[in-house]
Design a protein around this motif. Sequence first.
Motif, PDB file in Angstrom:
ATOM      1  N   UNK B  49       0.804  -1.224   0.000  1.00  0.00           N
ATOM      2  CA  UNK B  49       0.000   0.000   0.000  1.00  0.00           C
ATOM      3  C   UNK B  49       0.838   1.275   0.000  1.00  0.00           C
ATOM      4  N   UNK B  50       2.144   1.120  -0.130  1.00  0.00           N
ATOM      5  CA  UNK B  50       3.021   2.286  -0.056  1.00  0.00           C
ATOM      6  C   UNK B  50       2.898   3.155  -1.306  1.00  0.00           C
ATOM      7  N   UNK B  51       3.069   2.526  -2.465  1.00  0.00           N
ATOM      8  CA  UNK B  51       2.952   3.276  -3.712  1.00  0.00           C
ATOM      9  C   UNK B  51       2.705   2.289  -4.849  1.00  0.00           C
ATOM     10  N   UNK B  52       2.305   2.823  -5.978  1.00  0.00           N
ATOM     11  CA  UNK B  52       1.941   1.956  -7.105  1.00  0.00           C
ATOM     12  C   UNK B  52       3.127   1.146  -7.611  1.00  0.00           C
ATOM     13  N   UNK B  53       4.290   1.788  -7.619  1.00  0.00           N
ATOM     14  CA  UNK B  53       5.490   1.104  -8.112  1.00  0.00           C
ATOM     15  C   UNK B  53       5.789  -0.140  -7.299  1.00  0.00           C
ATOM     16  N   UNK B  54       5.698  -0.017  -6.000  1.00  0.00           N
ATOM     17  CA  UNK B  54       5.987  -1.153  -5.130  1.00  0.00           C
ATOM     18  C   UNK B  54       4.926  -2.232  -5.267  1.00  0.00           C
ATOM     19  N   UNK B  55       3.683  -1.796  -5.392  1.00  0.00           N
ATOM     20  CA  UNK B  55       2.603  -2.770  -5.510  1.00  0.00           C
ATOM     21  C   UNK B  55       2.739  -3.579  -6.800  1.00  0.00           C
ATOM     22  N   UNK B  56       3.271  -2.913  -7.784  1.00  0.00           N
ATOM     23  CA  UNK B  56       3.504  -3.597  -9.059  1.00  0.00           C
ATOM     24  C   UNK B  56       4.407  -4.815  -8.829  1.00  0.00           C
ATOM     25  N   UNK B  57       5.381  -4.653  -7.948  1.00  0.00           N
ATOM     26  CA  UNK B  57       6.299  -5.754  -7.635  1.00  0.00           C
ATOM     27  C   UNK B  57       5.602  -6.822  -6.794  1.00  0.00           C
ATOM     28  N   UNK B  58       4.913  -6.390  -5.742  1.00  0.00           N
ATOM     29  CA  UNK B  58       4.301  -7.382  -4.842  1.00  0.00           C
ATOM     30  C   UNK B  58       3.230  -8.207  -5.559  1.00  0.00           C
ATOM     31  N   UNK B  59       2.466  -7.548  -6.413  1.00  0.00           N
ATOM     32  CA  UNK B  59       1.409  -8.281  -7.110  1.00  0.00           C
ATOM     33  C   UNK B  59       1.989  -9.151  -8.224  1.00  0.00           C
ATOM     34  N   UNK B  60       3.074  -8.654  -8.819  1.00  0.00           N
ATOM     35  CA  UNK B  60       3.591  -9.319 -10.012  1.00  0.00           C
ATOM     36  C   UNK B  60       4.555 -10.464  -9.763  1.00  0.00           C
ATOM     37  N   UNK B  61       4.896 -10.724  -8.492  1.00  0.00           N
ATOM     38  CA  UNK B  61       5.862 -11.780  -8.211  1.00  0.00           C
ATOM     39  C   UNK B  61       5.189 -12.981  -7.542  1.00  0.00           C
ATOM     40  N   UNK B  62       4.837 -13.989  -8.302  1.00  0.00           N
ATOM     41  CA  UNK B  62       4.140 -15.152  -7.731  1.00  0.00           C
ATOM     42  C   UNK B  62       4.920 -15.799  -6.587  1.00  0.00           C
ATOM     43  N   UNK B  63       6.242 -15.724  -6.644  1.00  0.00           N
ATOM     44  CA  UNK B  63       7.046 -16.400  -5.622  1.00  0.00           C
ATOM     45  C   UNK B  63       6.782 -15.866  -4.216  1.00  0.00           C
ATOM     46  N   UNK B  64       6.250 -14.630  -4.127  1.00  0.00           N
ATOM     47  CA  UNK B  64       5.952 -14.085  -2.803  1.00  0.00           C
ATOM     48  C   UNK B  64       4.738 -14.764  -2.180  1.00  0.00           C
ATOM     49  N   UNK B  65       3.977 -15.425  -3.026  1.00  0.00           N
ATOM     50  CA  UNK B  65       2.694 -15.968  -2.560  1.00  0.00           C
ATOM     51  C   UNK B  65       2.679 -17.486  -2.641  1.00  0.00           C
ATOM     52  N   UNK B  66       3.839 -18.059  -2.500  1.00  0.00           N
ATOM     53  CA  UNK B  66       3.991 -19.497  -2.636  1.00  0.00           C
ATOM     54  C   UNK B  66       3.495 -20.238  -1.404  1.00  0.00           C
ATOM     55  N   UNK B  67       3.612 -19.562  -0.291  1.00  0.00           N
ATOM     56  CA  UNK B  67       3.267 -20.193   0.977  1.00  0.00           C
ATOM     57  C   UNK B  67       2.123 -19.396   1.602  1.00  0.00           C
ATOM     58  N   UNK B  68       0.905 -19.830   1.368  1.00  0.00           N
ATOM     59  CA  UNK B  68      -0.247 -19.059   1.841  1.00  0.00           C
ATOM     60  C   UNK B  68      -0.903 -19.748   3.030  1.00  0.00           C
ATOM     61  N   UNK B  69      -0.582 -19.258   4.211  1.00  0.00           N
ATOM     62  CA  UNK B  69      -1.241 -19.765   5.405  1.00  0.00           C
ATOM     63  C   UNK B  69      -2.256 -18.719   5.852  1.00  0.00           C
ATOM     64  N   UNK B  70      -3.500 -18.963   5.493  1.00  0.00           N
ATOM     65  CA  UNK B  70      -4.537 -17.974   5.746  1.00  0.00           C
ATOM     66  C   UNK B  70      -5.195 -18.185   7.099  1.00  0.00           C
ATOM     67  N   UNK B  71      -4.664 -19.119   7.876  1.00  0.00           N
ATOM     68  CA  UNK B  71      -5.235 -19.380   9.194  1.00  0.00           C
ATOM     69  C   UNK B  71      -6.692 -19.775   9.095  1.00  0.00           C
ATOM     70  N   UNK B  72      -7.547 -19.057   9.793  1.00  0.00           N
ATOM     71  CA  UNK B  72      -8.966 -19.415   9.784  1.00  0.00           C
ATOM     72  C   UNK B  72      -9.762 -18.578   8.785  1.00  0.00           C
ATOM     73  N   UNK B  73      -9.049 -17.922   7.860  1.00  0.00           N
ATOM     74  CA  UNK B  73      -9.712 -17.178   6.799  1.00  0.00           C
ATOM     75  C   UNK B  73     -10.451 -18.104   5.859  1.00  0.00           C
ATOM     76  N   UNK B  74     -11.514 -17.595   5.275  1.00  0.00           N
ATOM     77  CA  UNK B  74     -12.206 -18.375   4.256  1.00  0.00           C
ATOM     78  C   UNK B  74     -11.507 -18.232   2.907  1.00  0.00           C
ATOM     79  N   UNK B  75     -11.472 -19.345   2.198  1.00  0.00           N
ATOM     80  CA  UNK B  75     -10.834 -19.341   0.879  1.00  0.00           C
ATOM     81  C   UNK B  75     -11.425 -18.263  -0.034  1.00  0.00           C
ATOM     82  N   UNK B  76     -12.722 -18.072   0.050  1.00  0.00           N
ATOM     83  CA  UNK B  76     -13.367 -17.100  -0.845  1.00  0.00           C
ATOM     84  C   UNK B  76     -12.879 -15.678  -0.570  1.00  0.00           C
ATOM     85  N   UNK B  77     -12.357 -15.432   0.653  1.00  0.00           N
ATOM     86  CA  UNK B  77     -11.893 -14.088   0.978  1.00  0.00           C
ATOM     87  C   UNK B  77     -10.477 -13.836   0.484  1.00  0.00           C
TER      88      UNK B  77
END
Lengths: 186, 253
Positions: B49-77
């Motif tokens: 949420x810092x700036x668009x440039x940074x978000x471009x990186x966080x959203x665009x790098x699948x490797x950051x989201x390889x390990x998704x432990x959502x705890x008790x979150x619902x999958x749909x969320x």
Amino acid sequence: MEVDKGKGEAEETRKVAEADRDTVTLKSSDGKLFEVSKEAAARLSTVLAGMIAGGSIDDNGTDLKQIGSEALENVVDYCNKHANSIPSAALISSSISFNTAPFKEPEEWERKFVDRLSHDALFDLVEAANFLGMERLLDVTCHKISEMMKGKSPDQIREVFNIKNDYTKEELEEIRQELAWAFYDD
Amino acid sequence: MKPSSDHRPHKKPGPSAPTSRDWTTLPHDILFAVCLKLELREILRGADRVCKGWRHVTVGEPALWRHLDMGTMHLSQCRDLVSRGGVTCEFFTARCDSDVSLRFLVRGHPAPCLKSLRLLDANVSFEALNESVQKLAQLEELDVELPYCGYKWYKKLIQCICEARPQLRRLSVTVGLPVQLYPKNPDREKFVIPVMCELRSFELTQCNFTVDELVATIDNCPLLESLQIGGLDRDMLRQLRERCEAKNLTITS
């Protein structure tokens, strides 16, 4: 990139470089010369290792036009400190294994090394490490940057790094909605 | 960025000096390497949420989201995050609220290379679960907590999972409320699983399994170290332990 002309200092360092063949001389964008152990440079930087192996090292100072003198001084400082802190057995493992080695927490001296830097110096150093293919230094500097972000709100991060918020209110709200769960305990 | 012109005196600015560099121009690879050292929530609450440039990186790098432990979150969320990880997601934990969500997780060709999937409070049908397991060819660990399930479907589900993924190292399918719909139905099918040569840990809920069936199951899992069967009565547990005494296996209820 604008180049500053370093005059007197250049002459001085050159003499030392030529006297000792175990070192290489590197020249910053602003014309300053720095000397670094050839062994450490080759071991810590894939780019310098390539240049040394390929014979493209200039005895009068190898031009590193992308790196300013302050950053290059830090790079050289790091290499020399690293050379002193590593037991000689480790010298056998060359840079080949670098990419596969898992990240080790920074050592005490590495931590101190990056902690004393200004944010500007850290920025320049991380770019220099990236440019020179210095896996370990890159790791240590990135670790430092990540610590500067930990536990901080976007506003606080922007303040630390002097970043302008280029989101509109609506866009930020959209992101919040999208990932509302991550902010539950805000 | 311009190189610092070093005509100033020896004193260099310290760590607290304000920065004059443009950190939004930090090369992509570097910001990515920094984010790899942050936890999921820290990225989402910070860098994202810092700036668009940074978000471009966080959203665009699948490797950051390889390990998704959502705890008790619902999958749909967390579908947005699932999308960020795409097929590279390897570990996933969340509550699973519907077939649609589960199918979204394993959508696409190729299916995500999930190695570990954990579904809490899995309110999903036999078909959706079976279909998902069939798709996840690299699965090594599967944990499913079903809120309720009929005996017959439960057994069938485990058989289907084992047949589809005999390479599993860990399998846990538990039922909060097992339901026997036809208690007096005499011709029940025999419960048989194929040989599971990698399985170390197996967790089940007692749904009418006989001791013979359980012994045969154990025999088909040569490397099994731990077997837990929720709701197994004492007498059956004792019999089972006696018959598998020679094995290096812990059986609990």
